[in-house]
Design a protein around this motif. Structure first.
Motif, PDB file in Angstrom:
ATOM      1  N   LYS A  81      -1.491   3.404  -1.902  1.00 18.97           N
ATOM      2  CA  LYS A  81      -2.383   4.381  -1.283  1.00 18.97           C
ATOM      3  C   LYS A  81      -1.637   5.644  -0.877  1.00 18.97           C
ATOM      4  CE  LYS A  81      -5.804   1.377  -1.235  1.00 18.97           C
ATOM      5  NZ  LYS A  81      -5.522   0.502  -2.353  1.00 18.97           N
ATOM      6  N   GLU A 122       6.282   7.464 -14.994  1.00 26.05           N
ATOM      7  CA  GLU A 122       5.591   6.172 -15.069  1.00 26.05           C
ATOM      8  C   GLU A 122       5.260   5.645 -13.674  1.00 26.05           C
ATOM      9  OE1 GLU A 122       4.185   4.590 -17.657  1.00 26.05           O
ATOM     10  OE2 GLU A 122       4.730   6.442 -18.685  1.00 26.05           O
ATOM     11  N   THR A 160       0.482  12.241  -9.506  1.00 27.77           N
ATOM     12  CA  THR A 160      -0.404  11.240  -8.904  1.00 27.77           C
ATOM     13  C   THR A 160      -1.499  11.891  -8.066  1.00 27.77           C
ATOM     14  OG1 THR A 160      -0.481   9.227  -7.549  1.00 27.77           O
ATOM     15  CG2 THR A 160       1.050  10.939  -6.843  1.00 27.77           C
ATOM     16  N   GLU A 214       0.797  -1.223   0.000  1.00 30.00           N
ATOM     17  CA  GLU A 214       0.000   0.000   0.000  1.00 30.00           C
ATOM     18  C   GLU A 214       0.831   1.274   0.000  1.00 30.00           C
ATOM     19  OE1 GLU A 214      -4.132  -0.501   1.904  1.00 30.00           O
ATOM     20  OE2 GLU A 214      -2.712  -1.352   3.353  1.00 30.00           O
ATOM     21  N   LYS A 273      -1.417   4.418  -8.328  1.00 27.89           N
ATOM     22  CA  LYS A 273      -2.763   4.123  -7.819  1.00 27.89           C
ATOM     23  C   LYS A 273      -3.299   2.823  -8.406  1.00 27.89           C
ATOM     24  CE  LYS A 273      -7.287   6.006  -6.937  1.00 27.89           C
ATOM     25  NZ  LYS A 273      -8.175   7.152  -6.984  1.00 27.89           N
ATOM     26  N   GLN A 274      -3.166   2.625  -9.704  1.00 27.09           N
ATOM     27  CA  GLN A 274      -3.697   1.397 -10.316  1.00 27.09           C
ATOM     28  C   GLN A 274      -2.933   0.166  -9.853  1.00 27.09           C
ATOM     29  OE1 GLN A 274      -3.093   2.677 -14.395  1.00 27.09           O
ATOM     30  NE2 GLN A 274      -1.640   1.033 -14.753  1.00 27.09           N
ATOM     31  N   ARG A 275      -1.706   0.347  -9.357  1.00 28.29           N
ATOM     32  CA  ARG A 275      -0.952  -0.786  -8.809  1.00 28.29           C
ATOM     33  C   ARG A 275      -1.304  -1.055  -7.352  1.00 28.29           C
ATOM     34  NH1 ARG A 275       4.132  -0.048  -8.271  1.00 28.29           N
ATOM     35  NH2 ARG A 275       4.219   2.189  -8.633  1.00 28.29           N
ATOM     36  N   GLY A 276      -2.227  -0.272  -6.789  1.00 30.33           N
ATOM     37  CA  GLY A 276      -2.708  -0.522  -5.437  1.00 30.33           C
ATOM     38  C   GLY A 276      -2.086   0.324  -4.349  1.00 30.33           C
ATOM     39  N   LYS A 334       2.356   7.814 -12.375  1.00 30.99           N
ATOM     40  CA  LYS A 334       1.121   7.602 -13.135  1.00 30.99           C
ATOM     41  C   LYS A 334       0.479   6.248 -12.837  1.00 30.99           C
ATOM     42  CE  LYS A 334       0.779   9.062 -17.476  1.00 30.99           C
ATOM     43  NZ  LYS A 334       1.123   9.263 -18.903  1.00 30.99           N
ATOM     44  N   THR A 335       1.276   5.242 -12.541  1.00 34.97           N
ATOM     45  CA  THR A 335       0.739   3.884 -12.335  1.00 34.97           C
ATOM     46  C   THR A 335       0.551   3.514 -10.872  1.00 34.97           C
ATOM     47  OG1 THR A 335       2.952   2.855 -12.333  1.00 34.97           O
ATOM     48  CG2 THR A 335       1.832   3.092 -14.486  1.00 34.97           C
TER      49      THR A 335
END
Length: 170
Positions: free
Chosen positions: A59, A48, A79, A4, A54-57, A51-52
């Motif tokens: 928090k 990168e 982000t 997280e 949040k989608q990688r989980g 940008k990624t």
């Protein structure tokens, strides 16, 4: 344990400072990842990562940087996640003030929570507190950690009393 919190730093030379964030997150039961992401030497990697995240989980992101210390602010500009900046006193630093001010003085609209110079442990605790607002187990772990701190201080009060130091408060 889900990952997280992302812990990033501008260089592996920051690891002796940033390790404290990893250690306290582990103690509090928060999953984390840790890597080097340089705002100046790997800007595409930084973009990168941010940008990624949040989608990688992730928090929360903890970003440590020294000198010009652009990493936390640049990541925060990309982000939607909360970013905690750790100013690191680096070998080319001016007593750490360059890092502190680079992270602290963010423009309106791009907040970065900033801890004290080299205070990665506090960044880890703050990240755990954020996660503890929705994860009851982590919230309880943080509360237990703070209760332990209180017991330690009260033990020091008793040690002083046992050595004959009195005060009008106790």
């Amino acid at each position: 344990m889900a990952i997280e919190v992302g812990i990033i730093m501008g260089s592996d030379s920051d690891l002796p400072v940033m390790q404290a964030a990893a250690d306290i997150l582990k103690e509090l039961g928060v999953g984390y990842e840790l890597t080097v992401v340089s705002a100046h030497r790997t800007p595409i990697r930084m973009v990168e990562y941010a940008k990624t995240a949040k989608q990688r989980g992730l928090k929360v992101i903890i970003a440590g940087a020294g000198g010009a210390a652009h990493l936390p602010g640049m990541v925060a500009s990309i982000t939607p996640l909360p970013v905690i900046g750790v100013p690191v006193k680096s070998s080319n630093s001016i007593d750490g003030w360059d890092s502190i001010l680079s992270i602290l003085q963010m423009p309106n609209g791009v907040p970065v929570a900033t801890v004290a110079l080299n205070a990665a442990k506090n960044a880890g605790i703050l990240a755990a507190q954020i996660i503890g607002t929705y994860n009851e187990t982590i919230g309880q772990n943080v509360a237990a950690y703070k209760a332990k701190l209180e017991r330690e201080v009260l033990g020091k009060v008793n040690n002083l009393k046992e050595k004959g130091y009195e005060n009008s408060f106790d």
